[in-house]
Design a protein around this motif. Structure first.
Motif, PDB file in Angstrom:
ATOM      1  N   PHE A 104      -6.543 -78.898  29.064  1.00 48.70           N
ATOM      2  CA  PHE A 104      -6.080 -77.606  29.584  1.00 48.70           C
ATOM      3  C   PHE A 104      -4.664 -77.323  29.095  1.00 48.70           C
ATOM      4  O   PHE A 104      -4.357 -76.214  28.663  1.00 48.70           O
ATOM      5  CB  PHE A 104      -6.123 -77.613  31.108  1.00 48.70           C
ATOM      6  CG  PHE A 104      -5.786 -76.297  31.738  1.00 48.70           C
ATOM      7  CD1 PHE A 104      -6.768 -75.348  31.982  1.00 48.70           C
ATOM      8  CD2 PHE A 104      -4.474 -75.983  32.093  1.00 48.70           C
ATOM      9  CE1 PHE A 104      -6.470 -74.131  32.560  1.00 48.70           C
ATOM     10  CE2 PHE A 104      -4.163 -74.769  32.660  1.00 48.70           C
ATOM     11  CZ  PHE A 104      -5.165 -73.830  32.899  1.00 48.70           C
ATOM     12  N   GLN A 105      -3.791 -78.329  29.144  1.00 49.09           N
ATOM     13  CA  GLN A 105      -2.416 -78.153  28.685  1.00 49.09           C
ATOM     14  C   GLN A 105      -2.371 -77.773  27.212  1.00 49.09           C
ATOM     15  O   GLN A 105      -1.598 -76.898  26.807  1.00 49.09           O
ATOM     16  CB  GLN A 105      -1.624 -79.439  28.929  1.00 49.09           C
ATOM     17  CG  GLN A 105      -1.422 -79.775  30.402  1.00 49.09           C
ATOM     18  CD  GLN A 105      -0.732 -81.100  30.608  1.00 49.09           C
ATOM     19  OE1 GLN A 105      -0.352 -81.774  29.639  1.00 49.09           O
ATOM     20  NE2 GLN A 105      -0.556 -81.507  31.860  1.00 49.09           N
ATOM     21  N   ASP A 106      -3.199 -78.423  26.403  1.00 45.73           N
ATOM     22  CA  ASP A 106      -3.245 -78.117  24.975  1.00 45.73           C
ATOM     23  C   ASP A 106      -3.600 -76.650  24.758  1.00 45.73           C
ATOM     24  O   ASP A 106      -2.949 -75.952  23.958  1.00 45.73           O
ATOM     25  CB  ASP A 106      -4.277 -79.020  24.301  1.00 45.73           C
ATOM     26  CG  ASP A 106      -4.405 -78.743  22.818  1.00 45.73           C
ATOM     27  OD1 ASP A 106      -3.516 -79.150  22.059  1.00 45.73           O
ATOM     28  OD2 ASP A 106      -5.398 -78.108  22.419  1.00 45.73           O
ATOM     29  N   ASN A 107      -4.610 -76.155  25.447  1.00 51.36           N
ATOM     30  CA  ASN A 107      -5.017 -74.760  25.304  1.00 51.36           C
ATOM     31  C   ASN A 107      -3.978 -73.806  25.865  1.00 51.36           C
ATOM     32  O   ASN A 107      -3.796 -72.701  25.340  1.00 51.36           O
ATOM     33  CB  ASN A 107      -6.365 -74.532  25.973  1.00 51.36           C
ATOM     34  CG  ASN A 107      -7.526 -74.951  25.103  1.00 51.36           C
ATOM     35  OD1 ASN A 107      -8.068 -74.159  24.344  1.00 51.36           O
ATOM     36  ND2 ASN A 107      -7.896 -76.233  25.197  1.00 51.36           N
ATOM     37  N   LEU A 108      -3.290 -74.211  26.920  1.00 53.55           N
ATOM     38  CA  LEU A 108      -2.236 -73.379  27.502  1.00 53.55           C
ATOM     39  C   LEU A 108      -1.145 -73.109  26.476  1.00 53.55           C
ATOM     40  O   LEU A 108      -0.690 -71.961  26.313  1.00 53.55           O
ATOM     41  CB  LEU A 108      -1.652 -74.076  28.733  1.00 53.55           C
ATOM     42  CG  LEU A 108      -0.477 -73.381  29.419  1.00 53.55           C
ATOM     43  CD1 LEU A 108      -0.906 -72.059  30.047  1.00 53.55           C
ATOM     44  CD2 LEU A 108       0.144 -74.302  30.486  1.00 53.55           C
TER      45      LEU A 108
ATOM     46  N   LEU B 211      -7.757 -63.799  26.082  1.00 48.47           N
ATOM     47  CA  LEU B 211      -8.609 -63.484  27.218  1.00 48.47           C
ATOM     48  C   LEU B 211      -9.691 -64.528  27.463  1.00 48.47           C
ATOM     49  O   LEU B 211     -10.362 -64.491  28.498  1.00 48.47           O
ATOM     50  CB  LEU B 211      -9.272 -62.115  27.016  1.00 48.47           C
ATOM     51  CG  LEU B 211      -8.322 -60.921  27.030  1.00 48.47           C
ATOM     52  CD1 LEU B 211      -9.077 -59.639  26.705  1.00 48.47           C
ATOM     53  CD2 LEU B 211      -7.632 -60.801  28.380  1.00 48.47           C
ATOM     54  N   ARG B 212      -9.867 -65.467  26.534  1.00 45.60           N
ATOM     55  CA  ARG B 212     -10.985 -66.415  26.663  1.00 45.60           C
ATOM     56  C   ARG B 212     -10.569 -67.868  26.473  1.00 45.60           C
ATOM     57  O   ARG B 212     -11.427 -68.723  26.300  1.00 45.60           O
ATOM     58  CB  ARG B 212     -12.088 -66.046  25.657  1.00 45.60           C
ATOM     59  CG  ARG B 212     -12.720 -64.698  25.965  1.00 45.60           C
ATOM     60  CD  ARG B 212     -13.734 -64.264  24.921  1.00 45.60           C
ATOM     61  NE  ARG B 212     -14.343 -62.999  25.288  1.00 45.60           N
ATOM     62  CZ  ARG B 212     -13.803 -61.801  25.066  1.00 45.60           C
ATOM     63  NH1 ARG B 212     -12.611 -61.729  24.476  1.00 45.60           N
ATOM     64  NH2 ARG B 212     -14.394 -60.701  25.442  1.00 45.60           N
ATOM     65  N   TRP B 213      -9.290 -68.134  26.526  1.00 50.88           N
ATOM     66  CA  TRP B 213      -8.865 -69.508  26.299  1.00 50.88           C
ATOM     67  C   TRP B 213      -9.255 -70.417  27.466  1.00 50.88           C
ATOM     68  O   TRP B 213      -9.420 -71.620  27.295  1.00 50.88           O
ATOM     69  CB  TRP B 213      -7.370 -69.590  26.024  1.00 50.88           C
ATOM     70  CG  TRP B 213      -6.484 -69.330  27.205  1.00 50.88           C
ATOM     71  CD1 TRP B 213      -6.015 -68.125  27.630  1.00 50.88           C
ATOM     72  CD2 TRP B 213      -5.926 -70.296  28.095  1.00 50.88           C
ATOM     73  NE1 TRP B 213      -5.223 -68.274  28.737  1.00 50.88           N
ATOM     74  CE2 TRP B 213      -5.147 -69.608  29.043  1.00 50.88           C
ATOM     75  CE3 TRP B 213      -6.027 -71.686  28.185  1.00 50.88           C
ATOM     76  CZ2 TRP B 213      -4.470 -70.252  30.071  1.00 50.88           C
ATOM     77  CZ3 TRP B 213      -5.343 -72.327  29.208  1.00 50.88           C
ATOM     78  CH2 TRP B 213      -4.574 -71.612  30.133  1.00 50.88           C
ATOM     79  N   GLN B 214      -9.436 -69.851  28.660  1.00 50.24           N
ATOM     80  CA  GLN B 214      -9.919 -70.631  29.801  1.00 50.24           C
ATOM     81  C   GLN B 214     -11.437 -70.428  29.925  1.00 50.24           C
ATOM     82  O   GLN B 214     -11.915 -69.814  30.869  1.00 50.24           O
ATOM     83  CB  GLN B 214      -9.235 -70.193  31.084  1.00 50.24           C
ATOM     84  CG  GLN B 214      -7.730 -70.366  31.092  1.00 50.24           C
ATOM     85  CD  GLN B 214      -7.104 -69.951  32.404  1.00 50.24           C
ATOM     86  OE1 GLN B 214      -7.317 -70.579  33.432  1.00 50.24           O
ATOM     87  NE2 GLN B 214      -6.332 -68.875  32.391  1.00 50.24           N
ATOM     88  N   SER B 215     -12.174 -70.957  28.975  1.00 47.22           N
ATOM     89  CA  SER B 215     -13.624 -70.768  28.975  1.00 47.22           C
ATOM     90  C   SER B 215     -14.252 -71.520  30.144  1.00 47.22           C
ATOM     91  O   SER B 215     -13.686 -72.514  30.642  1.00 47.22           O
ATOM     92  CB  SER B 215     -14.217 -71.272  27.665  1.00 47.22           C
ATOM     93  OG  SER B 215     -14.062 -72.673  27.566  1.00 47.22           O
ATOM     94  N   PRO B 216     -15.434 -71.086  30.592  1.00 45.70           N
ATOM     95  CA  PRO B 216     -16.109 -71.801  31.683  1.00 45.70           C
ATOM     96  C   PRO B 216     -16.325 -73.278  31.380  1.00 45.70           C
ATOM     97  O   PRO B 216     -16.159 -74.129  32.262  1.00 45.70           O
ATOM     98  CB  PRO B 216     -17.441 -71.054  31.812  1.00 45.70           C
ATOM     99  CG  PRO B 216     -17.138 -69.671  31.326  1.00 45.70           C
ATOM    100  CD  PRO B 216     -16.146 -69.850  30.226  1.00 45.70           C
ATOM    101  N   SER B 217     -16.663 -73.597  30.117  1.00 47.29           N
ATOM    102  CA  SER B 217     -16.890 -75.006  29.784  1.00 47.29           C
ATOM    103  C   SER B 217     -15.590 -75.801  29.833  1.00 47.29           C
ATOM    104  O   SER B 217     -15.570 -76.958  30.271  1.00 47.29           O
ATOM    105  CB  SER B 217     -17.530 -75.119  28.401  1.00 47.29           C
ATOM    106  OG  SER B 217     -16.700 -74.539  27.403  1.00 47.29           O
ATOM    107  N   LEU B 218     -14.488 -75.183  29.373  1.00 45.96           N
ATOM    108  CA  LEU B 218     -13.190 -75.858  29.444  1.00 45.96           C
ATOM    109  C   LEU B 218     -12.817 -76.147  30.893  1.00 45.96           C
ATOM    110  O   LEU B 218     -12.447 -77.278  31.248  1.00 45.96           O
ATOM    111  CB  LEU B 218     -12.110 -74.989  28.789  1.00 45.96           C
ATOM    112  CG  LEU B 218     -10.661 -75.433  29.029  1.00 45.96           C
ATOM    113  CD1 LEU B 218     -10.359 -76.711  28.273  1.00 45.96           C
ATOM    114  CD2 LEU B 218      -9.675 -74.347  28.633  1.00 45.96           C
ATOM    115  N   VAL B 219     -12.922 -75.133  31.748  1.00 44.79           N
ATOM    116  CA  VAL B 219     -12.545 -75.286  33.146  1.00 44.79           C
ATOM    117  C   VAL B 219     -13.434 -76.324  33.825  1.00 44.79           C
ATOM    118  O   VAL B 219     -12.948 -77.194  34.569  1.00 44.79           O
ATOM    119  CB  VAL B 219     -12.617 -73.930  33.880  1.00 44.79           C
ATOM    120  CG1 VAL B 219     -12.434 -74.121  35.384  1.00 44.79           C
ATOM    121  CG2 VAL B 219     -11.566 -72.972  33.331  1.00 44.79           C
TER     122      VAL B 219
END
Length: 443
Positions: free
Chosen positions: A386-390, A403-411
């Motif tokens: 999560f930190q990497d994507n943030l 708008l999609r960096w917090q994808s359902p699969s990531l979360v």
């Protein structure tokens, strides 16, 4: 009649200076006007953070990072503190070749961009020039500006007049630019000032960008600055702010509100003055018209919480420079240049704009229940993926959709890993407990 210049740019800060650097590289005849004299603070306070994407855009216009580093404070660590519930230290991910950002003093940073315009022989600069009117031809097209320097009226003409003069743009007002989109229903109020003597979060720690949120509509942002100072920003939902005419007293009260900071501020002193903006608006204006265009927050203005203002200013300047080059070279008409600039600039900035509006709604106006903070949010913000994507989101990694960096699969993955860490922690604590005692008599 031949105009005096190809382009007149009103406003010499990141949006205007960035555009002028690109036009100077093209060899265009450019006049950059600013009503102030450098070095000086911007009229409208903005985030003094320079992230990785912004550094990449500064590379493109020929601003050496060594020059930026000499007047800034580099930070490679970030920490989120969510009230008394949890703390999430993070190391910044590599984006655009950097694992760090800078805290910049806007007086010297803006002055650097302005001063380095001197390397382009076709670019002229005028400080202390207050634009009072736009010059128009018989058809109503804008062909120049009229204003005063030291009380003396001057008139200059150009093929294009560009407003790069802040969210309260004079050029936008004089050109009649209309608001295309505006969201004020969930606005914030921002105040900031520099401090010295604030104790670090961890003794001996490297410079870090610290964000504290109380989960009830108030954030504190502590950004390292040159000379060992911190810029401390209060970012609050506008409807809970009650200044009563004394902004400094209100700001000091908010900064001193949280007990966890009391010891760190014991020997601290505020330097300079408090600046801020009430009810920060979020929106877009008409990007261009007949003979004029807007860049930076004259065109697109939004909340500074994500620290994206300088990036978006430089980005809109890059897009406009490309379209103006095509028009001057005859690849399309000037009218087409204005139209395509607007379409491209909105497409390039609107996803982050929507993401910022979403953050305001969730983080300031939608406080999460305590159980969610203790579990879901803690699991997310302490997860390395999560930190990497943030940081890819903040650093404007082109591969990441804001708008999609917090994808359902990531979360889902972050939550499963967080639950697993908690369960493992429970078993580890149980193993560490002393076993049952047996006395020597065999009882």
């Amino acid at each position: 009649m031949q105009p005096d210049y190809d382009v007149i740019i009103v406003g010499g800060r990141p949006a205007g200076a960035g555009l002028a650097h690109r036009l100077g590289k093209q060899g265009r005849r450019v006049l950059v006007l600013d009503r102030q004299r450098f070095p000086c603070w911007p009229n409208v306070p903005s985030s003094p953070a320079v992230h990785m994407g912004t550094l990449a855009l500064l590379d493109e216009i020929g601003i050496a990072e060594a020059d930026i580093a000499a007047i800034s404070e580099r930070f490679g660590d970030y920490v989120l503190r969510f009230g008394t519930w949890f703390e999430a230290p993070m190391r910044i991910t590599k984006v655009h070749g950097r694992t760090y950002g800078y805290g910049v003093r806007r007086t010297t940073f803006d002055g650097l961009l302005w001063q380095q315009l001197e390397k382009w022989p076709t670019v002229s600069r005028r400080e202390g020039f207050a634009v009072e009117a736009l010059i128009r031809d018989a058809s109503g097209a804008v062909i120049g500006v009229e204003g005063k320097v030291d009380g003396v009226t001057e008139r200059h003409t150009a093929t294009w007049v560009i407003g790069a003069d802040s969210r309260f743009s004079t050029v936008a007002r004089l050109a009649g630019a209309k608001i295309l989109e505006q969201h004020d229903e969930k606005a914030s109020t921002v105040y900031l000032a520099d401090w010295e003597g604030v104790a670090p979060r961890v003794p001996g720690a490297r410079s870090e960008f610290e964000v504290y949120t109380d989960g009830r509509g108030t954030d504190l942002l502590l950004l390292p600055m040159p000379g060992g100072l911190l810029t401390i920003t209060t970012h609050q939902r506008a409807d809970i702010v009650d200044v009563q005419g004394d902004a400094e007293a209100y700001y000091r009260a908010v900064v001193a509100r949280y007990p966890s900071y009391a010891q760190r501020f014991a020997n601290a002193r505020m330097t300079g003055r408090v600046v801020g903006l009430k009810k920060v608006g979020n929106g877009y204006r008409d990007p261009s018209g007949d003979g004029w265009a807007l860049v930076g927050d004259a065109f697109h203005f939004k909340d500074p919480v994500d620290g994206q203002g300088i990036y978006d200013a430089l980005l809109s300047g890059r897009i406009l420079a490309e379209e103006l080059d095509a028009a001057f070279e005859g690849r399309h008409t000037h009218a087409e240049a204005g139209k395509q600039y607007g379409e491209r600039a909105i497409a390039a900035t609107h996803p982050m704009f929507e993401a910022t509006l979403g953050r305001l709604s969730r983080e300031l106006y939608g406080p999460p229940p305590n159980p969610v903070v203790r579990t879901v949010l803690r699991w997310l913000f302490t997860d390395p993926v999560f930190q990497d994507n943030l940081f890819r989101f903040f650093g404007r990694d082109p591969a990441v959709d804001p708008l999609r960096w917090q994808s359902p699969s990531l979360v889902a993955g972050c939550l499963l890993r967080g639950l697993g860490r908690d369960i493992a922690g429970v078993f580890a604590r149980r193993r560490a407990l002393p076993g049952p005692r047996v006395d020597a008599a065999g009882g």
